[in-house]
Design an enzyme around this catalytic site. Sequence first.
Site, PDB file in Angstrom:
ATOM      1  N   HIS A   1       6.512   5.699  -6.804  1.00 59.68           N
ATOM      2  CA  HIS A   1       7.351   7.180  -7.128  1.00 59.68           C
ATOM      3  C   HIS A   1       8.354   7.417  -8.216  1.00 59.68           C
ATOM      4  CE1 HIS A   1       4.999   8.758  -3.227  1.00 59.68           C
ATOM      5  NE2 HIS A   1       5.375   8.262  -3.092  1.00 59.68           N
TER       6      HIS A   1
ATOM      7  N   HIS B   1       4.274  10.567   9.877  1.00 58.90           N
ATOM      8  CA  HIS B   1       4.112  11.682   9.243  1.00 58.90           C
ATOM      9  C   HIS B   1       3.753  13.016   9.763  1.00 58.90           C
ATOM     10  CE1 HIS B   1       3.307   7.879   6.615  1.00 58.90           C
ATOM     11  NE2 HIS B   1       3.204   8.396   5.436  1.00 58.90           N
TER      12      HIS B   1
ATOM     13  N   TYR C   1      -2.630  11.006   0.944  1.00 54.98           N
ATOM     14  CA  TYR C   1      -3.496   9.498   0.649  1.00 54.98           C
ATOM     15  C   TYR C   1      -4.986   9.347   0.198  1.00 54.98           C
ATOM     16  CZ  TYR C   1       1.121   8.978   2.969  1.00 54.98           C
ATOM     17  OH  TYR C   1       2.976   9.400   2.606  1.00 54.98           O
TER      18      TYR C   1
ATOM     19  N   GLU D   1       1.170  10.085  -4.970  1.00 60.70           N
ATOM     20  CA  GLU D   1       0.553   8.736  -3.805  1.00 60.70           C
ATOM     21  C   GLU D   1       0.162   7.671  -5.107  1.00 60.70           C
ATOM     22  OE1 GLU D   1       2.686   8.150  -1.676  1.00 60.70           O
ATOM     23  OE2 GLU D   1       3.508  10.181  -1.334  1.00 60.70           O
TER      24      GLU D   1
ATOM     25  N   HIS E   1       3.861   0.634  -4.603  1.00 52.59           N
ATOM     26  CA  HIS E   1       3.852   2.306  -4.033  1.00 52.59           C
ATOM     27  C   HIS E   1       4.792   3.404  -4.526  1.00 52.59           C
ATOM     28  CE1 HIS E   1       1.697   5.250  -1.476  1.00 52.59           C
ATOM     29  NE2 HIS E   1       2.896   5.663  -1.289  1.00 52.59           N
ATOM     30  N   GLU E   2       5.965   2.474  -3.314  1.00 51.07           N
ATOM     31  CA  GLU E   2       7.215   3.424  -3.507  1.00 51.07           C
ATOM     32  C   GLU E   2       7.459   3.381  -5.019  1.00 51.07           C
ATOM     33  OE1 GLU E   2       8.237   4.818  -1.407  1.00 51.07           O
ATOM     34  OE2 GLU E   2       6.697   4.225  -0.234  1.00 51.07           O
TER      35      GLU E   2
ATOM     36  N   HIS F   1      10.484   3.304   7.845  1.00 46.21           N
ATOM     37  CA  HIS F   1       9.037   4.063   7.144  1.00 46.21           C
ATOM     38  C   HIS F   1       9.304   3.795   5.381  1.00 46.21           C
ATOM     39  CE1 HIS F   1       5.227   5.297   6.753  1.00 46.21           C
ATOM     40  NE2 HIS F   1       5.762   5.575   5.872  1.00 46.21           N
ATOM     41  N   ALA F   2       9.405   3.385   4.882  1.00 49.38           N
ATOM     42  CA  ALA F   2       9.731   3.246   3.352  1.00 49.38           C
ATOM     43  C   ALA F   2       9.462   4.718   2.826  1.00 49.38           C
ATOM     44  CB  ALA F   2       8.244   2.157   2.583  1.00 49.38           C
TER      45      ALA F   2
HETATM   46  O1  X8Z Z   1       3.285   6.613   4.139  1.00 47.90           O
HETATM   47  C1  X8Z Z   1       2.814   5.766   3.294  1.00 47.90           C
HETATM   48  C2  X8Z Z   1       4.209   5.112   1.923  1.00 47.90           C
HETATM   49  C3  X8Z Z   1       5.257   6.178   1.670  1.00 47.90           C
HETATM   50  S1  X8Z Z   1       5.024   7.522   1.163  1.00 47.90           S
HETATM   51  C4  X8Z Z   1       4.907   3.907   2.647  1.00 47.90           C
HETATM   52  N1  X8Z Z   1       2.242   5.468   3.278  1.00 47.90           N
HETATM   53  C5  X8Z Z   1       1.061   5.666   4.163  1.00 47.90           C
HETATM   54  C6  X8Z Z   1       1.078   5.229   5.463  1.00 47.90           C
HETATM   55  O2  X8Z Z   1       2.270   4.404   5.751  1.00 47.90           O
HETATM   56  O3  X8Z Z   1       0.258   5.876   6.359  1.00 47.90           O
HETATM   57  C7  X8Z Z   1       0.808   4.499   1.979  1.00 47.90           C
HETATM   58  C8  X8Z Z   1      -0.425   4.717   2.671  1.00 47.90           C
HETATM   59  C9  X8Z Z   1      -0.623   5.372   3.666  1.00 47.90           C
HETATM   60 ZN    ZN Z   2       4.130   7.275  -0.976  1.00 44.92          ZN
END
Ligand code: X8Z
Ligand code: ZN
Length: 640
Positions: free
Chosen positions: A414, A539, A549, A438, A410-411, A380-381
């Site tokens: 950050h 998450h 988000y 975010e 997105h990354e 997960h990024a």
């Molecule tokens: O978790 C993330 C990023 C890292 S903060 C990749 N996002 C959420 C997800 O993947 O569920 C970005 C969009 C929402």
């Molecule tokens: Zn993020």
Amino acid sequence: MRRLALISAPFVLAVACGGGGATGPCPAAPVAPPPAPVASAAPVAKAPTVDDAVRFVAEVDKELRRLWTWGSPASWVKQNFITDDTNALSADAEEANMAYLGKVIPEAARYRKIPGLPPDVLRQLELLEHATSLPAPDDAKKRADLAKLSVEMDSMYGAAKYCPKADTRLTKWVKKLVDPKAKEKCLTIDDLSKIIAEERDEAALREAWGGWHDAARPMRPMWERFVVLANEGARTIGYPDLGKLWNSGFDMTAEAFEQDVERLWSELKPLYDQLHCYARARLRGKYGKDVVKDHAPIPAHLLGNMWAQDWANAWDVLEPYKGQPSLDVTKVMKAKKWDERKVVATAEGFFVGLGLDPLPKTFWERSLFEKPKDREVVCHASAWDVIFSDDLRVKMCVQITEEDLLTAHHELGHVYYFHYYHQLPILLQEGANKGFHEGIGDTLALSVTPAYLKELGLIAKVPDSEKGEINVLMRMALQKISFMPFGKLVDQWRWQVFSGQTPPSKYVEAWWALRTKVQGVSPPAPRSEQDFDPGAKYHVPANTSYTRYFLAGVYQFQFHRALCAAAGHEGPLHTCSIAGSKAAGDKLRAMLQMGASKPWPEAMKALTGQDKADATAILDYFAPLQKWLKEQNAKEQCGW
Ligand code: X8Z
Ligand code: ZN
């Protein structure tokens, strides 16, 4: 712990995995343990003075730097190399951090009451209370258990797989995606996400969805224990439960914050309902009425994403008008043989084009861009400043797709935030709030318009007809509007669990009640309390709050509107790209440099002139699409 922008994962030990620029596997180097945490502040006198508070904050800064530059590298190594040993090292660091914060947070509450504190000292005292998303019980054994659980759930998610039996609907995918030499023929979340994005056979999609969701089952007892311990931790620092601690970190009361989220959602819901209605009608055309029923939630496996949180991958079914200029960037990226670094470098190019700094050499040396074949990693990024001093990195198993090009923006949002605030005291090294962090990269990605993509050579022609414009807006709505209910409900579920409103016997029932009510999707396979579907979303096991988000979804359009004004854009908001605008870059940089030094409404004001979350920007942006959707849906019975 905090420190990777998106993750509350644990962290720890300054060992230089990559000190000289290593990029390979980073085994947990045996590092001398740091000195045991010592009391960082002088004993609090009966009536502490302003000087005592100044000293206290300075000592906390020093000790947190020590603890976090222990924890963050340990977490980096663990997420890049999941083993029992790296889990244990990371948990040790997390435990030390928890013990220290458990001691100083109550002290900070006393210092905050001193009249006449310098504003920056007061701000740091306020932020100290929110320096953890996982406070621990006082009891050392329970604290150790909580640290271990949090580390292990995160790793469990990273290593989870679905291993289909010999002959199933996914056999062809196993052949395509799994190394033929692998002993076990198993699919990772990245593999399964690809299947959900590309496959169109309903039964195969259902298998991929079920395979991944079933893989979360073993987390269920861990999560149950985690909730008990984390809530006990929240109570030790004065909050009724963990959800209330999270929600009080927004410069307003938790109750006011929760109401603000409801306010924003009530403004966005009419647009979401129209999009849902349109998508359901198209999906019904594709899969038939037996699968996609009238006036009912949409089965969650048909929307191109494992969590139905981003529908852009279902473009082949949802594209409004065929025969318009192609917006298929993925196809061109692959045809042009882009590699992982090119995806990230292209995103960097956008930031540099605004006049922001190029990323340091170490970023390119120390980041992880490709999924390693020989070890388990959390794919997960995420983005990191590993030692809180401009040691910038991302960890991302990049796929050569448009979706990951946007995720790279997105990354880097950050990463640039880290970069521009790294000289602040450690407690101020945060976004104005978590939603700001975010929203930065996503704001810039809103400027990745067809005109900009044409400049990159990724599309041949910029759509210029009315139909072409609807296609462009739809593509954006399938990413941004489809996300909003999911962005809201993940934490709604957790708030209900943490507050005790949802007992363990109703985890899955409550999850699907929310997914049905808020998102309008249904499970494609029977679910029971043997399952743990919330754990199938990163998450939840990673203990990263999610409303951030949802907020980012609103803020980014406010930021975009303000930056477009700075760039001198005229015309409808959805036609603006700030690409190349130094004036926009200057405004953005100024806000990034503030970090968390001021309450978020002040940071918002500095950039946008507004001091509130305001849904009018996103609604204005999509206004032409909303009108079109209403016409399209005129004969539909919308809702579910
Ligand atoms: O978790 C993330 C990023 C890292 S903060 C990749 N996002 C959420 C997800 O993947 O569920 C970005 C969009 C929402
Ligand atoms: Zn993020």
